[in-house]
Design a protein around this motif. Structure first.
Motif: not given
Length: 199
Positions: A78-80, A82-83, A86, A75-76
């Protein structure tokens, strides 16, 4: 290709390749069976109950904790990812994080599902979607097969930790998911300025 599509393509290719190789090994090799490709490279089927390099802790409870920890870590990642997409960084950084994510998910698939879709590989080839699986959900074993015993011998006595004892380099057996994580980390190291800008 957009950075988002690059990440998706990298993840899909890596995950499919990882699972095809693992399922092939599991359904064609007996546990411990080995095929010599070169003197320094072998396909050796083994299963890992715990962490990387065969480390284990805590029995069944430790195994469950490890699997849940991996899920949280993913999950971490995935956030990394995604960021990073962007922020429009170098494509190599996107590929690197995608490979790390793919490797983590590849081993999670083994840990979560293999115990309920395969039977035991001891003294026989395993069956996919077996009537009597070897384990239960979240308690599967990770399939490993790549073995590179590049050099074996006795190291000098002055060598730290293993001096004077028989030693094999590289003695660990790993799988495609492990390789993807390693390659991803290596790419991040090479492109560290782009991956971790000071500002």
């Amino acid at each position: 290709m957009s950075k988002k599509n690059l990440a998706i393509a990298t993840i899909l290719i890596a995950l499919i390749l990882d699972q095809i190789i693992k399922i092939y090994i599991k359904t064609n090799f007996i546990l411990g069976e080995e095929v010599l490709v070169f003197d320094w490279f072998r396909i050796h089927f083994t299963e890992n109950n715990g962490m990387a390099m065969g480390f284990e802790f805590g029995g069944e409870t430790g195994k469950l904790f490890l699997t849940l920890f991996r899920l949280v870590a993913v999950c971490g990642i995935v956030y990394w990812l995604y960021s990073t997409i962007k922020s429009k960084v170098h494509n190599a950084v996107i590929i690197a994080i995608s490979l790390i994510f793919s490797g983590a998910v590849g081993n999670i698939i083994d840990s979560v599902f293999y115990g309920v879709i395969f039977d035991d590989s001891t003294n026989k080839v395993a069956t996919l979607f077996a009537d009597e699986p070897y384990g239960k959900i979240f308690h599967g074993k990770v399939v490993d097969m790549f073995y590179f015993p590049i050099w074996s011998g006795n190291l000098p006595n002055w060598f730290p930790f293993v001096g004077g004892e028989p030693y094999t380099f590289f003695q660990y057996i790993f799988n495609p998911a492990d390789a993807f994580i390693t390659i991803g980390v290596a790419i991040l190291f090479i492109f560290s300025k782009q991956a971790f800008p000071k500002d």
